[in-house]
Scaffold this active site. Sequence first.
Site, PDB file in Angstrom:
ATOM      1  N   ASN A  27       0.856  -1.253  -0.031  1.00  0.00           N
ATOM      2  CA  ASN A  27      -0.155   0.012   0.013  1.00  0.00           C
ATOM      3  C   ASN A  27       0.801   1.286  -0.133  1.00  0.00           C
ATOM      4  O   ASN A  27       0.416   2.355  -0.475  1.00  0.00           O
ATOM      5  CB  ASN A  27      -1.014   0.082   1.351  1.00  0.00           C
TER       6      ASN A  27
ATOM      7  N   ARG B 184      -8.590   5.200   1.435  1.00  0.00           N
ATOM      8  CA  ARG B 184      -7.651   4.534   0.261  1.00  0.00           C
ATOM      9  C   ARG B 184      -6.634   5.485  -0.453  1.00  0.00           C
ATOM     10  O   ARG B 184      -5.640   4.804  -0.741  1.00  0.00           O
ATOM     11  CB  ARG B 184      -8.782   4.080  -0.814  1.00  0.00           C
TER      12      ARG B 184
ATOM     13  N   ASP C  50       1.601   6.957   0.169  1.00  0.00           N
ATOM     14  CA  ASP C  50       0.828   6.019  -0.153  1.00  0.00           C
ATOM     15  C   ASP C  50       0.696   5.925  -1.761  1.00  0.00           C
ATOM     16  O   ASP C  50       0.786   6.862  -2.597  1.00  0.00           O
ATOM     17  CB  ASP C  50      -0.719   6.673   0.045  1.00  0.00           C
TER      18      ASP C  50
ATOM     19  N   ARG D 130       0.031 -12.558   2.949  1.00  0.00           N
ATOM     20  CA  ARG D 130      -0.733 -11.646   3.811  1.00  0.00           C
ATOM     21  C   ARG D 130      -0.618 -10.321   3.279  1.00  0.00           C
ATOM     22  O   ARG D 130       0.558  -9.841   3.092  1.00  0.00           O
ATOM     23  CB  ARG D 130      -0.292 -11.318   5.207  1.00  0.00           C
TER      24      ARG D 130
ATOM     25  N   ASP E 130      -0.888  -6.576   3.678  1.00  0.00           N
ATOM     26  CA  ASP E 130      -0.535  -5.577   4.631  1.00  0.00           C
ATOM     27  C   ASP E 130      -1.666  -4.437   4.418  1.00  0.00           C
ATOM     28  O   ASP E 130      -1.638  -4.114   3.237  1.00  0.00           O
ATOM     29  CB  ASP E 130       0.758  -5.071   5.080  1.00  0.00           C
TER      30      ASP E 130
ATOM     31  N   HIS F 209      -6.620  -0.183   3.129  1.00  0.00           N
ATOM     32  CA  HIS F 209      -6.386   1.074   2.571  1.00  0.00           C
ATOM     33  C   HIS F 209      -6.082   0.975   1.118  1.00  0.00           C
ATOM     34  O   HIS F 209      -5.288   1.930   0.264  1.00  0.00           O
ATOM     35  CB  HIS F 209      -5.190   1.678   3.260  1.00  0.00           C
TER      36      HIS F 209
ATOM     37  N   GLU G 166      -5.289  -8.190   5.368  1.00  0.00           N
ATOM     38  CA  GLU G 166      -5.428  -7.496   6.551  1.00  0.00           C
ATOM     39  C   GLU G 166      -6.522  -6.333   6.456  1.00  0.00           C
ATOM     40  O   GLU G 166      -6.412  -5.166   5.983  1.00  0.00           O
ATOM     41  CB  GLU G 166      -4.200  -6.668   7.022  1.00  0.00           C
TER      42      GLU G 166
ATOM     43  N   ASN H 127      -2.202 -10.643  17.228  1.00  0.00           N
ATOM     44  CA  ASN H 127      -1.440 -10.539  16.220  1.00  0.00           C
ATOM     45  C   ASN H 127      -0.163  -9.639  16.585  1.00  0.00           C
ATOM     46  O   ASN H 127      -0.324  -9.120  17.830  1.00  0.00           O
ATOM     47  CB  ASN H 127      -2.014 -10.200  14.703  1.00  0.00           C
TER      48      ASN H 127
ATOM     49  N   ARG I 230      -4.127 -19.117  12.773  1.00  0.00           N
ATOM     50  CA  ARG I 230      -2.739 -18.749  12.769  1.00  0.00           C
ATOM     51  C   ARG I 230      -2.348 -18.574  14.273  1.00  0.00           C
ATOM     52  O   ARG I 230      -3.022 -17.994  14.871  1.00  0.00           O
ATOM     53  CB  ARG I 230      -2.621 -17.370  11.850  1.00  0.00           C
TER      54      ARG I 230
HETATM   55  C1  QV4 Z   1       4.043   9.578  12.474  1.00  0.00           C
HETATM   56  C2  QV4 Z   1       2.795  10.360  13.158  1.00  0.00           C
HETATM   57  C3  QV4 Z   1       1.903  10.489  12.076  1.00  0.00           C
HETATM   58  C4  QV4 Z   1       2.714  11.425  11.030  1.00  0.00           C
HETATM   59  C5  QV4 Z   1       3.865  10.776  10.669  1.00  0.00           C
HETATM   60  C6  QV4 Z   1       4.874  11.631   9.795  1.00  0.00           C
HETATM   61  O1  QV4 Z   1       2.050   9.388  13.792  1.00  0.00           O
HETATM   62  O2  QV4 Z   1       0.849  11.088  12.336  1.00  0.00           O
HETATM   63  O3  QV4 Z   1       1.962  11.648   9.884  1.00  0.00           O
HETATM   64  O4  QV4 Z   1       4.872  10.209  11.802  1.00  0.00           O
HETATM   65  O5  QV4 Z   1       5.761  11.047   9.163  1.00  0.00           O
HETATM   66  C7  QV4 Z   1       4.966   4.413  12.378  1.00  0.00           C
HETATM   67  C8  QV4 Z   1       4.836   5.243  13.816  1.00  0.00           C
HETATM   68  C9  QV4 Z   1       3.976   6.470  13.426  1.00  0.00           C
HETATM   69  C10 QV4 Z   1       4.715   7.034  12.400  1.00  0.00           C
HETATM   70  C11 QV4 Z   1       4.545   6.360  11.240  1.00  0.00           C
HETATM   71  C12 QV4 Z   1       5.493   7.053   9.850  1.00  0.00           C
HETATM   72  O6  QV4 Z   1       4.231   4.279  14.812  1.00  0.00           O
HETATM   73  O7  QV4 Z   1       3.743   7.041  14.747  1.00  0.00           O
HETATM   74  O8  QV4 Z   1       3.663   8.196  12.003  1.00  0.00           O
HETATM   75  O9  QV4 Z   1       5.491   5.067  11.647  1.00  0.00           O
HETATM   76  O10 QV4 Z   1       6.781   7.366  10.185  1.00  0.00           O
HETATM   77  C13 QV4 Z   1       3.057  -0.431  11.656  1.00  0.00           C
HETATM   78  C14 QV4 Z   1       2.857   0.171  13.237  1.00  0.00           C
HETATM   79  C15 QV4 Z   1       2.690   1.887  12.837  1.00  0.00           C
HETATM   80  C16 QV4 Z   1       3.855   2.251  12.095  1.00  0.00           C
HETATM   81  C17 QV4 Z   1       3.948   1.560  10.772  1.00  0.00           C
HETATM   82  C18 QV4 Z   1       4.999   1.853   9.869  1.00  0.00           C
HETATM   83  O11 QV4 Z   1       1.700  -0.270  13.693  1.00  0.00           O
HETATM   84  O12 QV4 Z   1       2.628   2.191  14.283  1.00  0.00           O
HETATM   85  O13 QV4 Z   1       3.813   3.738  12.101  1.00  0.00           O
HETATM   86  O14 QV4 Z   1       4.072   0.066  10.928  1.00  0.00           O
HETATM   87  O15 QV4 Z   1       6.251   1.802  10.311  1.00  0.00           O
HETATM   88  C19 QV4 Z   1      -4.791   0.433  11.049  1.00  0.00           C
HETATM   89  C20 QV4 Z   1      -4.847   0.105   9.604  1.00  0.00           C
HETATM   90  C21 QV4 Z   1      -3.896  -1.368   9.644  1.00  0.00           C
HETATM   91  C22 QV4 Z   1      -2.807  -1.320  10.419  1.00  0.00           C
HETATM   92  C23 QV4 Z   1      -3.011  -0.935  11.990  1.00  0.00           C
HETATM   93  C24 QV4 Z   1      -1.756  -0.848  12.625  1.00  0.00           C
HETATM   94  O16 QV4 Z   1      -5.806  -0.017   9.160  1.00  0.00           O
HETATM   95  O17 QV4 Z   1      -3.770  -1.712   8.185  1.00  0.00           O
HETATM   96  O18 QV4 Z   1      -3.815   0.363  11.879  1.00  0.00           O
HETATM   97  N1  QV4 Z   1      -1.898  -2.719  10.582  1.00  0.00           N
HETATM   98  C25 QV4 Z   1      -0.844  -2.823   9.380  1.00  0.00           C
HETATM   99  C26 QV4 Z   1       0.233  -3.593  10.016  1.00  0.00           C
HETATM  100  C27 QV4 Z   1       0.901  -2.790  11.012  1.00  0.00           C
HETATM  101  C28 QV4 Z   1       1.538  -1.732  10.230  1.00  0.00           C
HETATM  102  C29 QV4 Z   1       0.878  -1.156   8.898  1.00  0.00           C
HETATM  103  C30 QV4 Z   1      -0.340  -1.853   8.589  1.00  0.00           C
HETATM  104  C31 QV4 Z   1       1.516  -0.119   8.065  1.00  0.00           C
HETATM  105  O19 QV4 Z   1      -0.309  -4.681  10.595  1.00  0.00           O
HETATM  106  O20 QV4 Z   1       1.690  -3.421  11.873  1.00  0.00           O
HETATM  107  O21 QV4 Z   1       1.912  -0.553  11.064  1.00  0.00           O
HETATM  108  O22 QV4 Z   1       2.165  -0.958   6.960  1.00  0.00           O
HETATM  109  O23 QV4 Z   1      -5.905  -0.277  11.767  1.00  0.00           O
HETATM  110 CA    CA Z   2      -3.674   3.551  -0.198  1.00  0.00          CA
END
Ligand code: QV4
Ligand code: CA
Length: 512
Positions: free
Chosen positions: A115, A173, A182, A210, A212, A216, A248, A313, A352
């Site tokens: 994504n 999205r 994105d 999977r 991810d 989105h 997911e 998870n 899982r």
């Molecule tokens: C921060 C701020 C933002 C700001 C940004 C600016 O919070 O507001 O815009 O900086 O650059 C990390 C940090 C997060 C940071 C971001 C970008 O935690 O604070 O933004 O990086 O630098 C994992 C973690 C996230 C992490 C992300 C990327 O959970 O915390 O973000 O990896 O490293 C929703 C979705 C679902 C998602 C779930 C967690 O619908 O899809 O939230 N789950 C999947 C994965 C998850 C992963 C992602 C998606 C993204 O299982 O592990 O997020 O790939 O419900």
């Molecule tokens: Ca998207």
Amino acid sequence: MKLLLLLVAVGLCSAQYNPNTRAGRTSLVHLFEWRWDDIAAECERFLAPNGFGGVQISPPNDHIVLSNPWRPWYQRYQPISYKLCSRSGNEQQFRDMVTRCNNVGVYIYVDAIINHMCGAGGGAGTHSSCGGYFNAGSKDFPSVPYSNWDFNDGKCRTGSGEIENYGDVYQVRDCRLVGLLDLALEKDYVRGKIAEFMNNLINIGVAGFRLDAAKHMWPGDIKAITDRLNNLNTRWFAGGSRPFIFQEVIDLGGEAISYSEYLGIGRVTEFKYGAKLGNVIRKWNGEKMSYLRNWGEGWGFMASNRALVFVDNHDNQRGHGAGGASILTFFDARLYKMGVAFMLAHPYGVTRVMSSYRWPRNWVNGKDVNDWIGPPSNSDGSTKSVTINADSTCGNDWVCEHRWRQIKNMVIFRNVVDGQAFTNWWDNGSNQVAFGRGNRGFIVFNNDDWYMDVTLNTGLPAGTYCDVISGQKEGSRCTGKQISVGSTGSARFQISNNDEDPFVAIHVDARL
Ligand code: QV4
Ligand code: CA
């Protein structure tokens, strides 16, 4: 001939829902943040001998390397390119793992991050796991290559460029999820790069993906990509086998985007499963185990043959994503084992099992401020190997829930009862429940605060069975409790609410 064509067509349509696991191996395990070398060894020494079907691995591709906080686990959810060097190992180690696991019939499922790329604030330089240059600010990822016009920013209509309102499907999205750049998945070029990445993995021998952050991505964009995927490698899989796809999508109800939009593409993660089961086992919100009688679709879950389920998870075990405080994890080991055992005994979904590492939780105002901590690592940031102790538990702070006797034996239970109906339900109207799976297995729980002593119809052939929770069958004896099933199939179960594990499971492969 017509019938044959029809069968072929049905086979093709349903293929992406099939995990492609070997016959009699039904569960996947997520070896979160494990190194490829350790996974290869685990396939050979533990997973294959104990009937595990496959492994969900952490993202294998090039990712950002973060320093603040120091090397968090989530850096791997910020791709820099589709080269196969990551915190878990290099491409050669990856190929070696896939080959060795496949050779023992344990298949590999890749966590595919398609994504987005890294966060917009990811800076410029060579701080990526493959060491190539990138510039997040100018959206330049030369190792793919992607550039400015491969991203969605023009389409996103929020002031911040972020997803601000999950009620607006366009934002969800087309805007940035927590600042992650994105990708413009409607572009043929972007679709082509992603398909090339996934096909490379398929050719190496992986069995599925999977997807991810599927919520989105527009379902039509995902479909356009999965339609370009090759069949699985015929060195290990039957000709015409399609990659297993599970997406997911977090849908706890009440959001604009529904899981149902994604069912045409592959399976979907059923997040209600772990959230509700946690409430039941914890006895929160007036829930009790007797209500589990119609668990599954009866609780408003998606169709069983479309669901991928889990108790916890890698996100919700540490408060990321959805599910909330009810989620059971290894931190609540006694309840956790009950939850996982219930899941593995029950016929619903593809299951899982989670396998975690330990980290020091630190609660500040109801939030674990250590939720970012990465896997056990050396001072240079490299991940520590998974050592195996004499008692077969893991060292170096790897929890290895999948090796816990109770969980390992329930993975075997699920294989033994595969295809059998849900039968002989019994409950006491409270938290003592039992059910069978045809004439192959039976499980009994006492989650009440009092002693249980009941005689139940198990549906099993007469004999002496080893409880596979308090022990197991070893040679011609049981190392734990023994249960004797009479000629009518009935057996007496006595379970103290103070037992180390207040549940008992028996199956036909653990009969003396
Ligand atoms: C921060 C701020 C933002 C700001 C940004 C600016 O919070 O507001 O815009 O900086 O650059 C990390 C940090 C997060 C940071 C971001 C970008 O935690 O604070 O933004 O990086 O630098 C994992 C973690 C996230 C992490 C992300 C990327 O959970 O915390 O973000 O990896 O490293 C929703 C979705 C679902 C998602 C779930 C967690 O619908 O899809 O939230 N789950 C999947 C994965 C998850 C992963 C992602 C998606 C993204 O299982 O592990 O997020 O790939 O419900
Ligand atoms: Ca998207």
